[in-house]
Enzyme design. Structure first.
Site, short mmCIF file in Angstrom:
data_model
loop_
_atom_site.label_atom_id
_atom_site.label_comp_id
_atom_site.label_asym_id
_atom_site.label_seq_id
_atom_site.Cartn_x
_atom_site.Cartn_y
_atom_site.Cartn_z
N LYS A 120 0.84 -1.20 0.00
CA LYS A 120 0.00 0.00 0.00
C LYS A 120 0.88 1.26 0.00
CE LYS A 120 -3.85 -2.39 2.24
NZ LYS A 120 -4.60 -2.72 3.44
N ASP B 17 -10.85 2.90 4.62
CA ASP B 17 -11.15 1.46 4.54
C ASP B 17 -12.66 1.23 4.40
OD1 ASP B 17 -9.18 -0.49 4.51
OD2 ASP B 17 -8.74 -0.26 6.64
N GLN C 49 -4.35 -1.74 9.90
CA GLN C 49 -4.36 -3.03 9.23
C GLN C 49 -4.92 -4.13 10.14
OE1 GLN C 49 -3.66 -3.41 6.02
NE2 GLN C 49 -3.87 -5.63 5.97
N1 GUN Z 1 -6.90 -6.91 6.29
C1 GUN Z 1 -7.27 -7.56 5.17
N2 GUN Z 1 -7.81 -6.72 4.27
C2 GUN Z 1 -7.78 -5.49 4.85
C3 GUN Z 1 -8.19 -4.21 4.40
O1 GUN Z 1 -8.74 -4.02 3.30
N3 GUN Z 1 -7.99 -3.18 5.29
C4 GUN Z 1 -7.42 -3.37 6.52
N4 GUN Z 1 -7.29 -2.31 7.33
N5 GUN Z 1 -7.03 -4.56 6.96
C5 GUN Z 1 -7.20 -5.62 6.11
#
Ligand code: GUN
Length: 310
Positions: free
Chosen positions: A52, A119, A96
């Protein structure tokens, strides 16, 4: 069989975002700024977050990565979220998931300001998604919609079967596929670990979305000829023939299902790359203040006020 090529489509979107950011900055604005918080050192989460951050740089965003140790207290994580909420330079941020088990992910999600929740996990954003109102869509479902749209896959009137009911993918995906929109307008069945005779349902799917997190769970005898197959899973499977000692596997047994399908996403190189695009688009919208969500008080009751739509 045609590949739904996440690499190709994500590059297409990243190029568009990069151009839009360059224009935004040329007009005297600061670059969009995404922050990511990671707690602990789960290998897969580390890799996702690193990707990311790397992709932010590729499209001209600023990014900040905040690493916290696995034994971080809830109070310290809360303080970190509060300071990101208040930091005017940060347009959006994510924490995350999954978090170490001693931390409360629900209160974390609810602590993030909805207007910075790129998110799309906050109940305000989830609720507004449910009502087809302006909001940040969760990044993975948003990425899947972009993939379906890019390949002009007809979803209206189709039977879409989603395996998995997670808050991050399965549940929002069912909502989005059934709402009156394109992509959308499908008849949706949601299947999960409590479904009896799963195959009975998956065999009816025109569009099958596997998001249960079990490597190669969907086999050839579960898929209708000509189905569109979207594989959300990405699991590390031990593999001594690989230098890393593991390989990445999706929820679908690709080699046996691919010949049956009309379209299928590979793993890696499919949905995962589109998740990042969903996140970047949400962050760009946040930077451009296209979705301003403010807390206001009316008669001492806290409400959320949406100033603009997007
Ligand atoms: N863990 C797995 N997918 C995601 C996501 O799209 N965002 C976040 N914050 N954690 C994740």
């Amino acid at each position: 069989m045609n590949l739904l090529d996440g690499k190709l489509v994500s590059e297409h979107y990243k190029q568009k975002i990069k151009t839009e950011v360059a224009q935004w900055v040329a007009n005297g604005n600061k670059p969009p700024h995404l922050a990511a918080v990671i707690v602990g050192n789960d290998g897969a989460s580390e890799a996702y977050v690193a990707n990311k951050v790397k992709t932010c740089a590729a499209v001209g965003f600023n990014s900040t990565l905040i690493r916290l140790p696995a034994d971080t207290t809830q109070a310290h994580l809360n303080d970190t979220i509060d300071s990101l909420n208040d930091n005017k330079d940060i347009d959006g941020f994510i924490v995350q998931m999954p978090l170490p088990p001693h931390l409360d992910s629900i209160s974390v999600t609810e602590r993030i300001k909805p207007s910075k929740d790129v998110d799309g996990f906050h109940p305000i954003n989830m609720g507004r998604m449910m009502l087809s109102q302006p909001c940040y869509l969760p990044a993975t479902p948003k990425g899947i919609l972009l993939l379906l749209e890019y390949y002009k896959i007809e979803t209206k009137g189709k039977h879409c079967v989603v395996i998995g009911r997670s808050n991050i993918v399965g549940s929002p995906m069912t909502m989005l596929m059934s709402r009156k929109a394109n992509p959308g307008n499908a008849t949706v069945t949601i299947c999960h670990s409590g479904t009896t005779n799963l195959k009975h349902f998956t065999l009816q799917a025109d569009i099958l979305i596997a998001a249960l997190g079990q490597a190669e769970f969907v086999k050839e005898d579960m898929v209708k000829h000509g189905a569109v197959v979207i594989d959300v899973g990405i699991t590390r499977v031990d593999d001594n023939t690989n230098a890393r000692g593991y390989r990445l596997a999706g929820d679908v047994a690709f080699n046996e299902v691919a010949p049956l399908s009309s379209y299928i996403t590979p793993v890696p190189g499919g949905v995962g790359l589109m998740t990042v695009v969903g996140l970047l688009l949400n962050t760009l919208a946040a930077a451009k203040k296209k979705c301003i969500i403010k807390r206001i008080k009316i008669n001492k009751i806290k409400l959320y006020d949406f100033k603009k739509n997007y």
